[in-house]
Design a protein around this motif. Structure first.
Motif, PDB file in Angstrom:
ATOM      1  N   PRO A   4       4.546   5.463  -3.132  1.00 42.73           N
ATOM      2  CA  PRO A   4       3.389   4.958  -3.873  1.00 42.73           C
ATOM      3  C   PRO A   4       3.113   3.494  -3.591  1.00 42.73           C
ATOM      4  O   PRO A   4       3.932   2.785  -2.995  1.00 42.73           O
ATOM      5  N   ALA A   5       1.958   3.033  -4.032  1.00 42.52           N
ATOM      6  CA  ALA A   5       1.628   1.609  -3.944  1.00 42.52           C
ATOM      7  C   ALA A   5       2.534   0.815  -4.887  1.00 42.52           C
ATOM      8  O   ALA A   5       3.067   1.345  -5.868  1.00 42.52           O
ATOM      9  N   ASP A  43      -4.029   3.118  -4.298  1.00 43.15           N
ATOM     10  CA  ASP A  43      -3.209   3.297  -3.108  1.00 43.15           C
ATOM     11  C   ASP A  43      -3.253   2.085  -2.179  1.00 43.15           C
ATOM     12  O   ASP A  43      -2.321   1.859  -1.405  1.00 43.15           O
ATOM     13  N   ASP A  49       0.827  -1.202   0.000  1.00 42.32           N
ATOM     14  CA  ASP A  49       0.000   0.000   0.000  1.00 42.32           C
ATOM     15  C   ASP A  49       0.862   1.254   0.000  1.00 42.32           C
ATOM     16  O   ASP A  49       2.008   1.244   0.466  1.00 42.32           O
ATOM     17  N   ALA A  50       0.293   2.343  -0.514  1.00 41.27           N
ATOM     18  CA  ALA A  50       0.957   3.638  -0.438  1.00 41.27           C
ATOM     19  C   ALA A  50       1.072   4.043   1.027  1.00 41.27           C
ATOM     20  O   ALA A  50       0.112   3.950   1.792  1.00 41.27           O
TER      21      ALA A  50
END
Length: 526
Positions: free
Chosen positions: A265-266, A292, A259-260
């Motif tokens: 970022p993701a 995300d 996950d972000a």
């Protein structure tokens, strides 16, 4: 010298009603580094050091070891407290035994690969450089600090000393640029990471063959710049983040969705089962991946289906193309909480009901009268089972509505949400935040197992297999049967670094996702 303990394999006896035999694969209780491995954020490199047959790469939570001759990674190593590596700023190889010395902000770490031994110490000031003396390597490794030069032997205390003229300081970025001036023009583009965010060079190490430089970065992991090349090559290891959203095990590795978090970022990465390498899916060069958060992955025909906070995603494994379905395409909510494949369709659960994507790519509402949250899905035969905020429901083929089975309706006192659902052999099981519920495959009657949350914390993840049920909670993960207490526990923080966010099992390894990285356990007898 470290004396290895004999491996202890946990054998499980049959439990009453649990249907878990003595051959159930569980993590081995061993001290070998490959039996328990933590993968964290490997997009940032804190320090690099090289010799002819190995390159040490200090990441914030693990030490990577690249074998340049074989062109493969070894299993990452970590000290008892992996976060010590987040303070590393420089590294150098000991010419005596090819072990690695790591300079932290105000101390040092020493790792000997052959014995898998870590040592540590403090220094009288902030460290600004690390060096060795090839003319007298037995004396120790040299650290330049704000309090002066300190020489630290492998055994015993360090001492303040005057450095000899033969001292060799670990190379700097400027040293690499002077050797290969073309890097100045190439690196800015090479350091553009996801969403076009520019990274920085953190450290360098010259290849012993003098055919190039290893380059540590803040956003692209380890790069190798060939003396005769045009662009640096990324030597991929691990994953680009620590917050694990979903994990999908395949026959030769795992897909990991991160996950972000913390401005990063993701990510979506395929990691080889033996951890010898990894391949990321990067998405758009300018925007990265179009989501995300990921909460569920399932495998399609040369594709991955992802349930994300921005809709349902279909990712082409070979080309990286991403197709998206969201509220504009007919989903009741773009926040996908769960999904499952059934008879050529993908059924999608959201906080506001169900939908499915048919083979032609069109979205249709499923059980349109139900508009509450869906947390879990499982399918077998002509029935899809739905875990909701009100319990278990069934969706039968060609039916326009979901219905609570009569056997579940008769289960008194079970008003908790169902967060996981799956099959243990031929027994359907469901997970609430406290316990396992199970359905008799003959009579269809439902029953409740013992409370598990007192040991594992609030339950959040269920991974059902023929050999047992792995459940994950706030305080750890555990192997259970439908009617058993916890048979084998992996606890926070001794076994895993944080609450469980995902679990996968390929028969050889158990993979557990947490907000602080992915942990791989070798299973007994494999």
């Amino acid at each position: 010298m470290i004396v290895r303990m004999a491996l202890t394999v946990f054998a499980l006896g049959a439990c009453a009603g649990g249907a878990i035999g003595p051959g159930a694969p569980v993590p081995v209780a061993a001290l070998r580094p490959e039996d328990r491995v933590l993968l964290g954020n490997f997009s940032r490199v804190n320090a690099v050091a090289s010799t002819f047959d190995r390159v040490y790469v200090a990441y914030p939570s693990a030490l990577g070891i690249w074998r340049p001759i074989e062109r493969r990674w070894e299993v990452p190593r970590a000290p008892a407290e992996p976060r010590e590596l987040s303070r590393v700023r420089a590294a150098i190889v000991d010419p005596l035994d090819r072990s690695v010395w790591l300079a932290t902000v105000d101390g040092w770490l020493h790792y000997m690969l052959e014995s898998d031994r870590w040592d540590r110490g403090t220094l009288p000031g902030r460290v600004t450089a690390i060096a060795v003396d090839p003319a007298n390597p037995a004396r120790g490794v040299w650290f330049r600090t704000t309090a002066g030069w300190v020489v630290q032997p492998a055994i015993g205390p360090g001492s303040v000393a005057t450095p000899p003229g033969t001292l060799q300081v670990a190379p700097t970025v400027d040293d690499a640029m002077r050797d290969l001036p073309q890097m100045r023009g190439v690196l800015p583009a090479a350091l553009l990471g996801p969403q076009m965010v520019s990274g920085q060079v953190t450290s360098v190490a010259a290849a012993v063959a003098r055919d190039g430089w290893f380059i540590g970065t803040t956003n692209r992991g380890l790069l190798f710049f060939d003396r005769f090349g045009v662009t640096p090559v990324q030597l991929g290891l691990g994953i680009p983040g620590e917050v694990i959203g979903a994990v999908l095990a395949t026959g030769d590795g795992v897909w990991v969705a991160t996950d972000a978090a913390q401005g990063g970022p993701a990510g979506l990465t395929f990691v080889d089962a033996d951890l010898s390498g990894s391949v990321p899916v990067t998405g758009s060069p300018t925007h990265g991946l179009p989501f995300d958060v990921t909460r569920r992955m399932v495998a399609g025909d040369r594709t991955l289906w992802l349930g994300t906070d921005r809709g349902l995603m279909r990712v082409a494994i070979n080309g990286g193309r991403i197709d998206t379905w969201d509220e504009a395409n007919g989903l009741p909510d773009q926040r996908v909480t769960t999904l499952v494949q059934r008879q050529g369709r993908v059924i999608i659960g959201t906080p506001r009901g169900l939908a499915h994507v048919a083979g032609d790519g069109r979205v249709q509402r499923t059980a349109g009268a139900y508009t509450d949250a869906v947390y879990a899905l499982a399918a077998r035969g002509d029935t899809a089972w739905v875990g909701t905020s009100r319990g278990v429901f069934a969706l039968v083929a060609n039916d326009d509505d979901i219905r609570m089975p009569e056997g579940f309706r008769r289960l008194t006192g079970m008003t908790a949400p169902v967060l996981g659902i799956g099959y243990h052999a031929d027994t359907l099981v469901a997970m609430t935040p406290e316990r396992i519920l199970w359905r008799d495959p003959v009579s269809g009657a439902w029953a409740a197992g013992p409370v598990l949350s007192t040991e594992l914390g609030r339950l959040m993840v269920l991974h059902a297999t023929i050999n047992g049920l792995w459940v994950g909670g706030e305080r750890g993960a555990g192997l259970v049967g439908p009617t058993s207490n916890v048979l084998r526990a992996l606890r926070v923080p001794s076994d895993i670094p944080g609450r469980v966010t995902a679990i996968a099992n390929d028969g050889t390894y158990l993979w557990i996702g947490t907000p602080f990285g992915l942990v791989r356990f070798l299973l007994a007898g494999r």
